[in-house]
Motif scaffolding. Structure first.
Motif, mmCIF file in Angstrom:
data_model
loop_
_atom_site.group_PDB
_atom_site.id
_atom_site.type_symbol
_atom_site.label_atom_id
_atom_site.label_comp_id
_atom_site.label_asym_id
_atom_site.label_seq_id
_atom_site.Cartn_x
_atom_site.Cartn_y
_atom_site.Cartn_z
ATOM 1 N N ASP A 88 0.889 -1.130 0.101
ATOM 2 C CA ASP A 88 0.097 -0.059 -0.087
ATOM 3 C C ASP A 88 0.944 1.076 -0.013
ATOM 4 O O ASP A 88 0.471 2.236 0.449
ATOM 5 N N ILE A 89 2.130 1.148 -0.602
ATOM 6 C CA ILE A 89 2.814 2.080 -0.497
ATOM 7 C C ILE A 89 3.392 2.557 -2.160
ATOM 8 O O ILE A 89 3.617 1.680 -2.777
ATOM 9 N N ALA A 90 3.297 3.833 -2.468
ATOM 10 C CA ALA A 90 3.573 4.302 -3.642
ATOM 11 C C ALA A 90 4.945 4.928 -3.751
ATOM 12 O O ALA A 90 5.307 5.889 -2.720
ATOM 13 N N ILE A 91 5.811 4.642 -4.574
ATOM 14 C CA ILE A 91 7.067 5.402 -4.854
ATOM 15 C C ILE A 91 7.168 5.896 -6.198
ATOM 16 O O ILE A 91 7.155 5.128 -7.410
ATOM 17 N N ILE A 92 7.447 7.111 -6.220
ATOM 18 C CA ILE A 92 7.432 7.889 -7.408
ATOM 19 C C ILE A 92 8.860 8.635 -7.910
ATOM 20 O O ILE A 92 9.403 8.930 -6.635
ATOM 21 N N GLU A 93 9.265 8.706 -9.022
ATOM 22 C CA GLU A 93 10.585 9.342 -9.332
ATOM 23 C C GLU A 93 10.122 10.730 -10.016
ATOM 24 O O GLU A 93 9.412 10.794 -10.862
ATOM 25 N N LEU A 94 10.590 11.582 -9.191
ATOM 26 C CA LEU A 94 9.975 12.941 -9.569
ATOM 27 C C LEU A 94 11.400 13.858 -10.000
ATOM 28 O O LEU A 94 12.476 13.660 -9.292
ATOM 29 N N PRO A 95 11.196 14.506 -11.339
ATOM 30 C CA PRO A 95 12.367 15.530 -11.479
ATOM 31 C C PRO A 95 12.549 16.612 -10.556
ATOM 32 O O PRO A 95 11.619 17.093 -9.958
ATOM 33 N N ARG A 114 -7.363 4.810 -3.657
ATOM 34 C CA ARG A 114 -7.578 4.879 -2.298
ATOM 35 C C ARG A 114 -6.994 3.723 -1.373
ATOM 36 O O ARG A 114 -6.866 3.742 -0.248
ATOM 37 N N HIS A 115 -6.212 2.880 -2.249
ATOM 38 C CA HIS A 115 -5.713 1.524 -1.548
ATOM 39 C C HIS A 115 -4.288 1.992 -1.205
ATOM 40 O O HIS A 115 -3.588 1.339 -0.398
ATOM 41 N N PHE A 120 6.118 8.147 -1.357
ATOM 42 C CA PHE A 120 7.572 8.569 -1.243
ATOM 43 C C PHE A 120 8.046 8.642 -2.603
ATOM 44 O O PHE A 120 7.506 8.336 -3.344
ATOM 45 N N ALA A 121 8.916 9.552 -2.499
ATOM 46 C CA ALA A 121 9.659 10.036 -3.687
ATOM 47 C C ALA A 121 11.142 9.317 -3.605
ATOM 48 O O ALA A 121 11.578 9.187 -2.559
ATOM 49 N N LYS A 122 11.635 8.906 -4.639
ATOM 50 C CA LYS A 122 12.895 8.133 -4.826
ATOM 51 C C LYS A 122 13.996 9.564 -4.344
ATOM 52 O O LYS A 122 13.856 10.437 -5.026
ATOM 53 N N GLY A 123 14.604 9.263 -3.346
ATOM 54 C CA GLY A 123 15.601 10.399 -2.899
ATOM 55 C C GLY A 123 17.247 9.958 -3.452
ATOM 56 O O GLY A 123 17.974 10.936 -3.321
ATOM 57 N N SER A 124 17.491 8.891 -4.105
ATOM 58 C CA SER A 124 18.770 8.702 -4.639
ATOM 59 C C SER A 124 18.610 7.551 -5.608
ATOM 60 O O SER A 124 17.633 6.804 -5.650
ATOM 61 N N LYS A 125 19.700 7.256 -6.174
ATOM 62 C CA LYS A 125 19.577 5.816 -7.011
ATOM 63 C C LYS A 125 19.948 4.400 -6.074
ATOM 64 O O LYS A 125 20.256 4.904 -4.785
ATOM 65 N N VAL A 126 19.600 3.545 -6.385
ATOM 66 C CA VAL A 126 19.814 2.186 -5.647
ATOM 67 C C VAL A 126 21.235 1.932 -5.529
ATOM 68 O O VAL A 126 21.982 2.126 -6.582
ATOM 69 N N SER A 127 21.753 1.889 -4.355
ATOM 70 C CA SER A 127 23.231 1.897 -4.062
ATOM 71 C C SER A 127 23.858 0.985 -2.886
ATOM 72 O O SER A 127 22.994 0.526 -2.444
ATOM 73 N N GLY A 128 25.109 0.773 -3.047
ATOM 74 C CA GLY A 128 25.599 0.025 -2.066
ATOM 75 C C GLY A 128 25.393 -1.601 -2.115
ATOM 76 O O GLY A 128 24.817 -1.905 -3.244
ATOM 77 N N GLU A 129 25.978 -2.272 -1.134
ATOM 78 C CA GLU A 129 25.812 -3.739 -1.459
ATOM 79 C C GLU A 129 24.520 -4.231 -1.168
ATOM 80 O O GLU A 129 24.067 -5.119 -1.639
ATOM 81 N N TYR A 130 23.754 -3.492 -0.397
ATOM 82 C CA TYR A 130 22.268 -4.022 0.072
ATOM 83 C C TYR A 130 21.219 -3.550 -1.170
ATOM 84 O O TYR A 130 20.295 -3.887 -1.170
ATOM 85 N N THR A 144 7.124 2.666 6.146
ATOM 86 C CA THR A 144 7.763 1.989 5.028
ATOM 87 C C THR A 144 7.687 0.464 5.084
ATOM 88 O O THR A 144 8.087 -0.116 4.173
ATOM 89 N N GLU A 145 6.917 0.066 5.989
ATOM 90 C CA GLU A 145 6.758 -1.466 6.078
ATOM 91 C C GLU A 145 5.265 -1.769 5.494
ATOM 92 O O GLU A 145 4.456 -1.008 5.639
#
Ligand SMILES: C[S@@+](CC[C@H](N)C(=O)[O-])C[C@H]1O[C@@H](n2cnc3c(N)ncnc32)[C@H](O)[C@@H]1O
Length: 331
Positions: A88-95, A114-115, A120-130, A144-145
């Motif tokens: 039930d979480i939306a993650i959007i990439e905003l310029p 409604r669901h 959240f907005a993407k705040g960085s690229k995917v990074s690091g080992e994880y 965030t869970e």
């Protein structure tokens, strides 16, 4: 307006008939009058009791947050047409031009979908080992869970602490369809278990490794949630496990660095076993660099490889694709 009046118990049958005849007026709320139901009509119809009645107009629901969001006209064309939904979480990439309007965008998403409970907005690229990214809260709950459903399984995860992409659902189903009963599967970079838990429904045994303690915590929970008892979750570097088992199928879902683990993958597969390798490749020459690396490692280990199939999985960046190569190892 003109309406059909039918007893309550005949309403569903009448509704279907009116739709079939193409005479039911759309965009109005159906009315109840004691033991009768009234359906609005666009024209008279035979075989029903006809009456005159007023109907309330139904609110036209917007399909996209872009129809309701208030942003200045000059940035409107920059509004993304899609975003990821995980549970039930939306993650959007905003310029960056849209970031000042993040709250309005988040609230518009909540209003239309409604669901969705948090945006959240993407705040960085995917990074690091994880392979995680920073997230910026835009609207809704500061949580965030979530619980995500995909390919008939349920996955609990924290979008801020683990990697998860809902865009890989079709690829995971493709691997599920290739998996045969009785197989031993080695999921080298398992995350919260979208491959491991799914494949466990068919395979005999799945070894699922990840370096991120949060990922393995959720993986363990997801094993329980989906009632599979044949997944062995392992927390740690896959290099320590590799070579200790002989799997029928190996999954290398770490596209950024999978090439660095080819040796481990090939040592962990039985003669004739299959490796599902992932990488990134430029449009126009998607596979050749990866094929060359696979051949080199196989040669160094004195093994043979046979390429079984290659495919684009999804777009990754401008002119870059996430690709998959399936190959068989011959010992
Ligand atoms: C791209 S994610 C894929 C996760 C999962 N397969 C999925 O589809 O959602 C890669 C995962 O590999 C893990 N990882 C990275 N390096 C690793 C290593 N050396 N050993 C084990 N896991 C590793 C990361 O923590 C991350 O969860």
């Amino acid at each position: 307006m003109l309406a059909v009046k039918v007893p309550k118990q005949e309403a569903e049958k009448a509704r279907r008939k009116l739709i079939e005849l193409g005479v039911l007026a759309k965009g109005y709320a159906i009315r109840r009058e004691g033991e009768f139901i009234l359906f609005p009509l666009i024209e008279p119809v035979e075989g029903f009791e006809l009456v005159e009645a007023d109907f309330e107009r139904l609110e036209k629901r917007p399909h996209s947050y872009r129809e309701v969001v208030e942003v200045p006209d000059e940035v409107r064309p920059l509004l993304p047409s899609s975003f990821d939904i995980i549970g039930d979480i939306a993650i959007i990439e905003l310029p960056k031009e849209l970031m000042p309007y993040g709250k309005a965008i988040g609230e518009a998403i909540l209003r239309v979908h409604r669901h969705i409970k948090a945006v959240f907005a993407k705040g960085s690229k995917v990074s690091g080992e994880y392979r995680v990214r920073e997230l910026i809260h835009l609207a809704g709950e500061r949580r965030t869970e979530t619980l995500h459903r995909e390919n008939g399984i349920r996955l609990k995860l924290d979008v801020a602490r683990v990697y998860f992409s809902p865009r890989l659902a079709t690829e995971r189903m493709r691997i599920f369809e290739k998996t045969r009963p009785g197989e031993v599967v080695f999921d080298m970079f398992a995350g919260v278990g979208p491959y491991a838990v799914l494949l466990a429904k068919k395979a005999k045994l799945v070894f699922a490794v990840d370096l991120n303690p949060w990922a393995v915590r959720y993986l363990e929970e997801n094993i329980g949630l989906n009632k599979v008892d044949n997944v062995v979750p392992v927390l740690g570097d896959v290099r320590k496990v590799a070579g200790q088992l002989k799997a029928d199928r190996v999954i290398m879902n770490l596209p950024k660095f999978a090439d660095r683990f080819l040796r481990e993958a090939m040592l962990s597969v039985r003669d004739g076993g299959v490796v599902h390798y992932y990488g990134f490749g430029p449009d126009g020459d998607l596979f050749s660099e990866h094929e060359a690396k696979i051949k080199t490692v196989a040669r160094e280990l004195g093994l043979g490889v046979e390429f079984l199939g290659e495919r684009k999985v999804r777009p990754y960046a401008p002119r870059q694709f996430n690709i998959a190569i399936d190959f068989q190892v011959l010992k």
